[in-house]
Design an enzyme around this catalytic site. Structure first.
Site, PDB file in Angstrom:
ATOM      1  N   ARG A 147       0.804  -1.223   0.000  1.00 36.84           N
ATOM      2  CA  ARG A 147       0.000   0.000   0.000  1.00 36.84           C
ATOM      3  C   ARG A 147       0.838   1.276   0.000  1.00 36.84           C
ATOM      4  NH1 ARG A 147      -2.772  -3.929   1.411  1.00 36.84           N
ATOM      5  NH2 ARG A 147      -0.814  -4.491   2.405  1.00 36.84           N
ATOM      6  N   THR A 148       1.778   1.371   0.916  1.00 40.42           N
ATOM      7  CA  THR A 148       2.491   2.645   1.071  1.00 40.42           C
ATOM      8  C   THR A 148       3.306   2.944  -0.186  1.00 40.42           C
ATOM      9  OG1 THR A 148       2.639   2.065   3.401  1.00 40.42           O
ATOM     10  CG2 THR A 148       3.916   3.965   2.673  1.00 40.42           C
ATOM     11  N   LYS A 184      26.413  -2.776  -1.157  1.00 38.10           N
ATOM     12  CA  LYS A 184      27.882  -2.655  -1.042  1.00 38.10           C
ATOM     13  C   LYS A 184      28.268  -1.943   0.244  1.00 38.10           C
ATOM     14  CE  LYS A 184      27.643  -1.781  -5.943  1.00 38.10           C
ATOM     15  NZ  LYS A 184      27.604  -0.612  -6.833  1.00 38.10           N
ATOM     16  N   ARG A 191      11.025   3.984   3.552  1.00 38.91           N
ATOM     17  CA  ARG A 191      10.672   3.012   4.593  1.00 38.91           C
ATOM     18  C   ARG A 191      11.945   2.267   4.963  1.00 38.91           C
ATOM     19  NH1 ARG A 191       5.693  -1.150   4.620  1.00 38.91           N
ATOM     20  NH2 ARG A 191       4.661   0.776   5.226  1.00 38.91           N
ATOM     21  N   HIS A 238       4.536   5.696  11.629  1.00 42.06           N
ATOM     22  CA  HIS A 238       4.088   5.533  10.236  1.00 42.06           C
ATOM     23  C   HIS A 238       3.136   6.709   9.957  1.00 42.06           C
ATOM     24  CE1 HIS A 238       3.040   3.871   6.475  1.00 42.06           C
ATOM     25  NE2 HIS A 238       2.681   2.650   6.822  1.00 42.06           N
TER      26      HIS A 238
HETATM   27  N1   CP Z   1      -0.521  -0.174   5.725  1.00 39.26           N
HETATM   28  C1   CP Z   1       0.712  -0.386   5.214  1.00 39.26           C
HETATM   29  O1   CP Z   1       1.694   0.274   5.609  1.00 39.26           O
HETATM   30  O2   CP Z   1       0.772  -1.353   4.260  1.00 39.26           O
HETATM   31  P1   CP Z   1       2.079  -1.777   3.482  1.00 39.26           P
HETATM   32  O3   CP Z   1       3.028  -2.397   4.479  1.00 39.26           O
HETATM   33  O4   CP Z   1       1.619  -2.745   2.443  1.00 39.26           O
HETATM   34  O5   CP Z   1       2.694  -0.537   2.896  1.00 39.26           O
END
Ligand code: CP
Length: 308
Positions: A55-56, A84, A105, A133
């Site tokens: 999703r993100t 590396k 991320r 998040h």
């Molecule tokens: N909700 C969420 O962060 O989903 P993903 O881990 O798929 O990005």
């Protein structure tokens, strides 16, 4: 590094007005996406995912493409020079020349913050370890705003892995600022909300905290039920995870006594915590929530690039 660049590392760095503006712009974009289709024409988003995501990652990339921009990046750091031994700091210094904005991320808490210290372009935290998040929280806020018409005065129940769930930590800290009446924390003893988060709430907000073990004890009191996955990847051993993984399975029977206007949210992915039979219930909004994530990220990108 440029000091005037605005990043999104934590929503605690944003005022309530700024957060509300992002959410409201997200709703405007949702209502008329075609009005924003050239907002970021000629701009490039770097999508730097050191940890898996559906999703993100894809909602950010789709958001940038729908704003008329372009994307570069990786979804497996091993295909980049990270394999590396290149540091986050050096990676972002270089990416600052290639892109106008970056989303990151990372499994390590604080990695996006570190990147922001070396970056001359806006850095967006797309999840750092078990920490925060913030763009999931913006997604959650737009979902709540859409269904409830306001972000204020709700009774919010959070259920599942309240210890490791970074979406939970971000959401609680933000919703407390929007005058949430009461948080109901539903978890096994092993996965209760960390003391540091509870202390933060108690020290800063006039909010009632109720901790229970079972959903059935409180189901009829809830305005927003936020289900979460047990975070397998944060456990130190498989045995502990297996013991807890099916702690909660939401079924039609369990939500029968709930309010008719309660909404059921989940950041997804789900594993087993919501039975598929619940998906047809009009109160189940978790797939719409994933859709709102794209619109609120369009809003955030526009704001950080100075387009709105
Ligand atoms: N909700 C969420 O962060 O989903 P993903 O881990 O798929 O990005």
């Amino acid at each position: 590094m440029r000091k005037d660049v605005k990043h999104l590392i934590s929503l605690q760095d944003y005022s309530i007005d700024e957060i509300t503006e992002i959410v409201k712009l997200g709703k405007m974009i949702y209502d008329s996406p075609e009005d924003y289709s050239e907002k970021c024409k000629g701009k490039i988003l770097a999508s730097l995912f050191y940890e898996p995501s559906t999703r993100t990652k894809f909602s950010f990339e789709s958001a940038m493409l729908r704003l008329g921009g372009n994307i570069i990046g990786f979804s497996d750091a091993n295909t980049s020079s990270v394999s590396k031994g290149e540091s986050v700091a050096d990676t972002i210094r270089v990416m600052s020349y290639y892109a106008d904005i970056a989303v990151m991320r990372h499994p390590k808490e604080g990695a996006p913050k570190l990147a922001s210290l070396y970056s001359s372009i806006p850095i967006i935290n797309a999840g750092d370890g078990g920490h925060l998040h913030p763009t999931q929280t913006l997604t959650d806020l737009l979902t709540i705003y859409n269904y409830k018409g306001t972000l204020k005065n709700h009774t919010i129940a959070l259920c599942g892995d309240l210890k490791y769930g970074r979406t939970v930590h971000s959401l609680i800290k933000t919703m407390a600022r929007f005058s949430t009446k009461r948080f109901i924390l539903i978890s096994p003893e092993e996965l209760i909300l960390p003391d540091s988060v509870k202390r933060f709430l108690k020290d800063n907000y006039d909010v009632e905290l109720t901790e229970v073990r079972y959903i059935e004890e409180v189901i009829d009191e809830i305005d927003i039920l936020y289900m979460t996955r047990i975070q397998k990847e944060r456990f130190f051993n498989e045995e502990d995870y297996l013991k807890l993984r099916d702690s909660y399975i939401l079924t039609k029977d369990k939500i029968r006594p709930a309010k008719q206007d309660m909404i059921i949210m989940h950041p997804l992915p789900r594993v087993n915590e919501i039975a598929y039979e619940v998906d047809d219930d009009p109160r189940a909004v978790y797939f719409d929530q994933a859709q709102f994530g794209m619109y609120v990220r369009m809003s955030l990108i526009s704001k950080l690039l100075g387009g709105e």
